[in-house]
Design a protein around this motif. Sequence first.
Motif, PDB file in Angstrom:
ATOM      1  N   ASN A 230       5.557   9.047  -4.711  1.00  0.00           N
ATOM      2  CA  ASN A 230       6.446   9.909  -5.488  1.00  0.00           C
ATOM      3  C   ASN A 230       7.497   9.094  -6.235  1.00  0.00           C
ATOM      4  O   ASN A 230       8.166   8.234  -5.652  1.00  0.00           O
ATOM      5  CB  ASN A 230       7.136  10.920  -4.569  1.00  0.00           C
ATOM      6  CG  ASN A 230       6.148  11.855  -3.896  1.00  0.00           C
ATOM      7  OD1 ASN A 230       5.199  12.319  -4.530  1.00  0.00           O
ATOM      8  ND2 ASN A 230       6.345  12.116  -2.603  1.00  0.00           N
ATOM      9  N   ILE A 231       7.618   9.396  -7.520  1.00  0.00           N
ATOM     10  CA  ILE A 231       8.607   8.731  -8.381  1.00  0.00           C
ATOM     11  C   ILE A 231       9.603   9.767  -8.872  1.00  0.00           C
ATOM     12  O   ILE A 231       9.232  10.877  -9.260  1.00  0.00           O
ATOM     13  CB  ILE A 231       7.919   8.076  -9.595  1.00  0.00           C
ATOM     14  CG1 ILE A 231       6.865   7.068  -9.144  1.00  0.00           C
ATOM     15  CG2 ILE A 231       8.951   7.415 -10.510  1.00  0.00           C
ATOM     16  CD1 ILE A 231       5.988   6.573 -10.288  1.00  0.00           C
ATOM     17  N   SER A 297       9.637  -0.279 -14.376  1.00  0.00           N
ATOM     18  CA  SER A 297       8.880  -1.536 -14.400  1.00  0.00           C
ATOM     19  C   SER A 297       9.713  -2.713 -13.892  1.00  0.00           C
ATOM     20  O   SER A 297       9.183  -3.661 -13.316  1.00  0.00           O
ATOM     21  CB  SER A 297       8.383  -1.828 -15.816  1.00  0.00           C
ATOM     22  OG  SER A 297       9.454  -2.160 -16.686  1.00  0.00           O
ATOM     23  N   ILE A 298      11.026  -2.639 -14.120  1.00  0.00           N
ATOM     24  CA  ILE A 298      11.914  -3.729 -13.686  1.00  0.00           C
ATOM     25  C   ILE A 298      12.153  -3.675 -12.174  1.00  0.00           C
ATOM     26  O   ILE A 298      12.069  -4.687 -11.477  1.00  0.00           O
ATOM     27  CB  ILE A 298      13.249  -3.666 -14.441  1.00  0.00           C
ATOM     28  CG1 ILE A 298      13.030  -3.968 -15.930  1.00  0.00           C
ATOM     29  CG2 ILE A 298      14.266  -4.645 -13.840  1.00  0.00           C
ATOM     30  CD1 ILE A 298      14.244  -3.727 -16.790  1.00  0.00           C
ATOM     31  N   LYS A 299      12.422  -2.487 -11.655  1.00  0.00           N
ATOM     32  CA  LYS A 299      12.777  -2.363 -10.232  1.00  0.00           C
ATOM     33  C   LYS A 299      11.552  -2.282  -9.328  1.00  0.00           C
ATOM     34  O   LYS A 299      11.563  -2.803  -8.206  1.00  0.00           O
ATOM     35  CB  LYS A 299      13.665  -1.131 -10.028  1.00  0.00           C
ATOM     36  CG  LYS A 299      14.242  -1.064  -8.610  1.00  0.00           C
ATOM     37  CD  LYS A 299      15.320  -0.001  -8.490  1.00  0.00           C
ATOM     38  CE  LYS A 299      15.924  -0.022  -7.087  1.00  0.00           C
ATOM     39  NZ  LYS A 299      16.990   0.984  -6.932  1.00  0.00           N
ATOM     40  N   TYR A 300      10.496  -1.625  -9.800  1.00  0.00           N
ATOM     41  CA  TYR A 300       9.284  -1.463  -8.983  1.00  0.00           C
ATOM     42  C   TYR A 300       8.055  -1.875  -9.797  1.00  0.00           C
ATOM     43  O   TYR A 300       7.244  -1.032 -10.193  1.00  0.00           O
ATOM     44  CB  TYR A 300       9.144  -0.004  -8.524  1.00  0.00           C
ATOM     45  CG  TYR A 300      10.273   0.492  -7.656  1.00  0.00           C
ATOM     46  CD1 TYR A 300      10.329   0.171  -6.305  1.00  0.00           C
ATOM     47  CD2 TYR A 300      11.273   1.301  -8.192  1.00  0.00           C
ATOM     48  CE1 TYR A 300      11.365   0.637  -5.497  1.00  0.00           C
ATOM     49  CE2 TYR A 300      12.315   1.773  -7.403  1.00  0.00           C
ATOM     50  CZ  TYR A 300      12.352   1.426  -6.055  1.00  0.00           C
ATOM     51  OH  TYR A 300      13.379   1.895  -5.263  1.00  0.00           O
ATOM     52  N   VAL A 303       4.602  -0.612  -8.595  1.00  0.00           N
ATOM     53  CA  VAL A 303       4.416   0.816  -8.850  1.00  0.00           C
ATOM     54  C   VAL A 303       4.126   1.039 -10.329  1.00  0.00           C
ATOM     55  O   VAL A 303       3.250   1.837 -10.698  1.00  0.00           O
ATOM     56  CB  VAL A 303       5.668   1.618  -8.419  1.00  0.00           C
ATOM     57  CG1 VAL A 303       5.521   3.089  -8.808  1.00  0.00           C
ATOM     58  CG2 VAL A 303       5.906   1.479  -6.924  1.00  0.00           C
ATOM     59  N   TRP A 304       4.843   0.327 -11.193  1.00  0.00           N
ATOM     60  CA  TRP A 304       4.664   0.476 -12.636  1.00  0.00           C
ATOM     61  C   TRP A 304       3.242   0.137 -13.069  1.00  0.00           C
ATOM     62  O   TRP A 304       2.660   0.811 -13.911  1.00  0.00           O
ATOM     63  CB  TRP A 304       5.668  -0.401 -13.374  1.00  0.00           C
ATOM     64  CG  TRP A 304       5.464  -0.456 -14.857  1.00  0.00           C
ATOM     65  CD1 TRP A 304       5.065  -1.519 -15.601  1.00  0.00           C
ATOM     66  CD2 TRP A 304       5.605   0.631 -15.786  1.00  0.00           C
ATOM     67  NE1 TRP A 304       4.970  -1.189 -16.927  1.00  0.00           N
ATOM     68  CE2 TRP A 304       5.306   0.132 -17.070  1.00  0.00           C
ATOM     69  CE3 TRP A 304       5.980   1.956 -15.650  1.00  0.00           C
ATOM     70  CZ2 TRP A 304       5.350   0.925 -18.209  1.00  0.00           C
ATOM     71  CZ3 TRP A 304       6.025   2.757 -16.787  1.00  0.00           C
ATOM     72  CH2 TRP A 304       5.710   2.243 -18.038  1.00  0.00           C
ATOM     73  N   ARG A 305       2.671  -0.897 -12.477  1.00  0.00           N
ATOM     74  CA  ARG A 305       1.317  -1.304 -12.858  1.00  0.00           C
ATOM     75  C   ARG A 305       0.288  -0.199 -12.586  1.00  0.00           C
ATOM     76  O   ARG A 305      -0.739  -0.120 -13.263  1.00  0.00           O
ATOM     77  CB  ARG A 305       0.929  -2.585 -12.121  1.00  0.00           C
ATOM     78  CG  ARG A 305       1.582  -3.837 -12.696  1.00  0.00           C
ATOM     79  CD  ARG A 305       0.961  -5.097 -12.157  1.00  0.00           C
ATOM     80  NE  ARG A 305       1.298  -5.304 -10.751  1.00  0.00           N
ATOM     81  CZ  ARG A 305       2.371  -5.979 -10.336  1.00  0.00           C
ATOM     82  NH1 ARG A 305       3.203  -6.517 -11.227  1.00  0.00           N
ATOM     83  NH2 ARG A 305       2.599  -6.138  -9.048  1.00  0.00           N
ATOM     84  N   LYS A 306       0.593   0.662 -11.638  1.00  0.00           N
ATOM     85  CA  LYS A 306      -0.330   1.752 -11.304  1.00  0.00           C
ATOM     86  C   LYS A 306      -0.255   2.906 -12.314  1.00  0.00           C
ATOM     87  O   LYS A 306      -1.216   3.656 -12.459  1.00  0.00           O
ATOM     88  CB  LYS A 306      -0.024   2.297  -9.904  1.00  0.00           C
ATOM     89  CG  LYS A 306      -0.244   1.303  -8.773  1.00  0.00           C
ATOM     90  CD  LYS A 306       0.138   1.928  -7.441  1.00  0.00           C
ATOM     91  CE  LYS A 306      -0.011   0.941  -6.294  1.00  0.00           C
ATOM     92  NZ  LYS A 306       0.407   1.537  -4.990  1.00  0.00           N
TER      93      LYS A 306
END
Length: 338
Positions: A230-231, A297-300, A303-306
């Motif tokens: 969850n984001i 993308s900076i913090k996670y 997760v961003w790549r997904k």
Amino acid sequence: HIIITYQYVVPKAVSGGEKGATPNKLPYINVSGEGKSVTEIVENINSLESRAPEYSHLKVILISSEVARSINIYKLLNALLRHNKAARNVNIFIAEGSAASVFETDPGNEDLPAFKLNMVAENYKKATKMPPIITLGDVSKKMAGRNSFALQRIIDRNDIMDVSGTAVIKGQENKLVGWLDEYETEGFNLMTGKVQSGSIETIDDITGQTVVIMVEKILNRIKPVVSGDNISFTLEIKMEANIAEDWLLTADAFNPEFIKRMEKASEKEVMKKVSEALEKIQKVLKVDIAGFGKKLSIKYPSVWRKVENNWDEQFSRVPVYPEVKINIRAYGRQGSKY
């Protein structure tokens, strides 16, 4: 086919031009050409005009909404991006309707409509109803990264150039997907903090009278929160402002209760604007033009790549929780809190 209109300066007719200038002659000429590609159109114009376009002098790029909706803007600008004389600091706009008609509008105190467009567009620094200007270089980076972005909207209103509202470009296709009106643009600007001044009108709950605050500073912070799959985001908006106008007349500017009431009323109005802008970009247009994905993308990064390949669609379902805090510090000639 596409149509390109070039606006050329006529040196002898501009203000302070050469002696012997022809009176009442327009200081510019507009030349149009039609073709299947930008290169073809330029070659056609070169065969008809004595002066070829000089791209080192290019000041403005204006794209019609019809073209922006139907043609990938990256492809449309490819010839310019490849040109070694085209400056990367050229400003880009989207015209609602015809782009050529904007170059026929009354330039007012400026010599050319193109010059006026640049001058008026710079007012975004003092007006919350206009998004920031974006240049050819900025757009190139956005498109290369397949990121969605916002451009200033230009409208020809009966020969008057109106720079207001936002054109929304979806990064996956690099096409225009819709608009933010002036109210939604205010919310977008307050959300991103890219505009550092402007006025916000609100209503005093007790008297029903109008109060206007002038924004002096905006501190914006987007905080991504990840829990399992969850984001979500917390959007913090802190503002410093002063009271520019109030219609209460009997209000005591030194009364802490009055100031606190105005702060709360202004916070409520900002929250409304931001919420409506979020609703538009998330649920209707389904594009992230505010930079939420970049913060994620900076913090996670893992997760961003997904989610990066389908981020705009993912963003439409991600909860965003705005928090607004306004501090009124000064009240014009009526006094100051400090």
